[in-house]
Scaffold this active site. Structure first.
Site, PDB file in Angstrom:
ATOM      1  N   ASP A  66       0.810  -1.213   0.000  1.00  0.00           N
ATOM      2  CA  ASP A  66       0.000   0.000   0.000  1.00  0.00           C
ATOM      3  C   ASP A  66       0.849   1.272   0.000  1.00  0.00           C
ATOM      4  O   ASP A  66       2.072   1.218   0.173  1.00  0.00           O
ATOM      5  CB  ASP A  66      -0.970   0.008   1.198  1.00  0.00           C
ATOM      6  CG  ASP A  66      -0.318  -0.468   2.493  1.00  0.00           C
ATOM      7  OD1 ASP A  66       0.921  -0.445   2.585  1.00  0.00           O
ATOM      8  OD2 ASP A  66      -1.051  -0.866   3.405  1.00  0.00           O
ATOM      9  N   ASN A 135      -7.348  -2.641  14.684  1.00  0.00           N
ATOM     10  CA  ASN A 135      -8.756  -2.832  14.287  1.00  0.00           C
ATOM     11  C   ASN A 135      -8.910  -4.050  13.356  1.00  0.00           C
ATOM     12  O   ASN A 135      -9.970  -4.273  12.798  1.00  0.00           O
ATOM     13  CB  ASN A 135      -9.296  -1.569  13.608  1.00  0.00           C
ATOM     14  CG  ASN A 135      -8.602  -1.270  12.279  1.00  0.00           C
ATOM     15  OD1 ASN A 135      -7.715  -2.001  11.854  1.00  0.00           O
ATOM     16  ND2 ASN A 135      -9.001  -0.193  11.624  1.00  0.00           N
ATOM     17  N   HIS A 137      -7.213  -4.583  10.482  1.00  0.00           N
ATOM     18  CA  HIS A 137      -6.971  -4.380   9.046  1.00  0.00           C
ATOM     19  C   HIS A 137      -5.704  -5.098   8.583  1.00  0.00           C
ATOM     20  O   HIS A 137      -4.785  -5.333   9.366  1.00  0.00           O
ATOM     21  CB  HIS A 137      -6.974  -2.887   8.668  1.00  0.00           C
ATOM     22  CG  HIS A 137      -5.752  -2.105   9.072  1.00  0.00           C
ATOM     23  ND1 HIS A 137      -5.786  -0.740   9.267  1.00  0.00           N
ATOM     24  CD2 HIS A 137      -4.459  -2.451   9.307  1.00  0.00           C
ATOM     25  CE1 HIS A 137      -4.578  -0.318   9.579  1.00  0.00           C
ATOM     26  NE2 HIS A 137      -3.759  -1.326   9.621  1.00  0.00           N
ATOM     27  N   GLU A 142      -9.702  -1.905   5.568  1.00  0.00           N
ATOM     28  CA  GLU A 142     -10.241  -1.572   6.880  1.00  0.00           C
ATOM     29  C   GLU A 142     -11.493  -2.405   7.174  1.00  0.00           C
ATOM     30  O   GLU A 142     -12.054  -3.030   6.266  1.00  0.00           O
ATOM     31  CB  GLU A 142     -10.604  -0.072   6.910  1.00  0.00           C
ATOM     32  CG  GLU A 142      -9.414   0.862   6.655  1.00  0.00           C
ATOM     33  CD  GLU A 142      -8.471   0.989   7.853  1.00  0.00           C
ATOM     34  OE1 GLU A 142      -8.461   0.113   8.724  1.00  0.00           O
ATOM     35  OE2 GLU A 142      -7.723   1.990   7.888  1.00  0.00           O
TER      36      GLU A 142
HETATM   37  C1  F6R Z   1       1.509  -1.290   6.174  1.00  0.00           C
HETATM   38  C2  F6R Z   1       0.202  -1.930   6.302  1.00  0.00           C
HETATM   39  C3  F6R Z   1      -0.565  -1.914   7.558  1.00  0.00           C
HETATM   40  C4  F6R Z   1       0.277  -2.235   8.802  1.00  0.00           C
HETATM   41  C5  F6R Z   1      -0.566  -2.182  10.063  1.00  0.00           C
HETATM   42  C6  F6R Z   1       0.250  -2.401  11.313  1.00  0.00           C
HETATM   43  O1  F6R Z   1       2.036  -1.440   4.874  1.00  0.00           O
HETATM   44  O2  F6R Z   1      -0.260  -2.441   5.338  1.00  0.00           O
HETATM   45  O3  F6R Z   1      -1.624  -2.838   7.472  1.00  0.00           O
HETATM   46  O4  F6R Z   1       0.856  -3.494   8.656  1.00  0.00           O
HETATM   47  O5  F6R Z   1      -1.218  -0.947  10.154  1.00  0.00           O
HETATM   48  O6  F6R Z   1       1.124  -1.311  11.458  1.00  0.00           O
HETATM   49  P1  F6R Z   1       2.262  -1.296  12.590  1.00  0.00           P
HETATM   50  O7  F6R Z   1       3.232  -2.342  12.175  1.00  0.00           O
HETATM   51  O8  F6R Z   1       2.851   0.090  12.497  1.00  0.00           O
HETATM   52  O9  F6R Z   1       1.592  -1.593  13.867  1.00  0.00           O
END
Ligand code: F6R
Length: 247
Positions: A66, A135, A137, A142
């Site tokens: 992403d 959450n 995701h 989401e």
């Molecule tokens: C990042 C992504 C997100 C993160 C998730 C956890 O490329 O796709 O889904 O993996 O938000 O983020 P952290 O590792 O910062 O807790």
């Protein structure tokens, strides 16, 4: 789903880097699916260490999950910059083999279609690294995401904006839109998936993903529909799992 509970973050990082190393050793021109965020930073450090000890990335291709929409590749918080800072500048990967969706195109629809085509042309992704939001995701899929969706522009959830404010300095500065591989992309294009989670703030999402039902309200739960998923969690992230309490 295979579950691996590690003692701590460092062990999680080393275990997951070794999983990637095995894939590259088996297939030197493998396609890696990569994530950003805080969780995989230790794994990238381990991969750099493995590279210093001979792991060759010269034929490896990468596809990131992403990118934020509306910021340039040079923006200090772009995922493009993150990936070069954390990994690509420190290994022998060819920039031609790096794919990160662009969030600054005039035609985002075309960019989404192109990204899917690039993944298909590479023959899919051999191993995909995922993190998980508190959450539930994965990527920027989401809660409420349709599992049939492929790469597209999505709206960030309020909880994600809050969680990512730590990188931008304030909530107001966090982009509201992102381009993200869809759940269908992840389930259909990725041959093997490893999901990493570290810390207590991920414990509820990890439990719901592993022990709960498959539901769009917790996008990570769709991973149960994939035949080759390994969840690598440290003890803090695993602490609400019933199975971990029994052992
Ligand atoms: C990042 C992504 C997100 C993160 C998730 C956890 O490329 O796709 O889904 O993996 O938000 O983020 P952290 O590792 O910062 O807790």
């Amino acid at each position: 789903m295979k579950i691996v509970v590690t003692k701590n973050y460092d062990e999680m990082s080393l275990f997951s880097a070794k999983q990637i190393m095995e894939v590259i050793k088996d297939k030197p021109d493998a396609s890696l699916g990569l994530a950003t965020g805080g969780t995989p930073i230790g794994m990238y450090q381990q991969l750099i260490h493995l590279h210093e000890n001979g792991l060759d990335f010269s034929k490896v291709k990468t596809f990131n999950l992403d990118e934020y929409v509306g910021i340039s590749q040079q923006h200090p918080e772009s995922y493009h910059k993150f990936m070069y800072d954390q990994l690509f500048n420190h290994i022998n990967i060819s920039p031609d083999n790096v794919h990160i969706p662009r969030g600054d195109c005039s035609d985002m629809h075309e960019q989404c279609e192109l990204y899917e085509k690039e993944i298909q042309l590479a023959g899919g992704i051999d191993i995909q690294v995922l993190g998980i939001g508190s959450n539930g995701h994965i990527g920027f899929n989401e809660p409420g995401s349709n599992p049939e969706e492929r790469t597209r522009v999505v709206q960030l959830a309020e909880s994600t904006i809050k969680a990512n404010a730590r990188f931008f300095g304030s909530e107001e500065l966090v982009p509201r839109l992102a381009i993200s591989m869809g759940i269908q992309t992840i389930l259909k294009q990725c041959k093997k998936i490893i999901l990493l989670a570290s810390g207590e703030e991920k414990a509820d999402a990890v439990r719901a993903m592993i022990e709960g039902e498959v539901t769009p309200e917790l996008p990570a739960s769709f991973l149960k529909l994939h035949p080759d998923v390994t969840i690598v969690v440290d003890q803090q992230a695993a602490k609400k799992l019933i199975v971990s309490q029994a052992s």
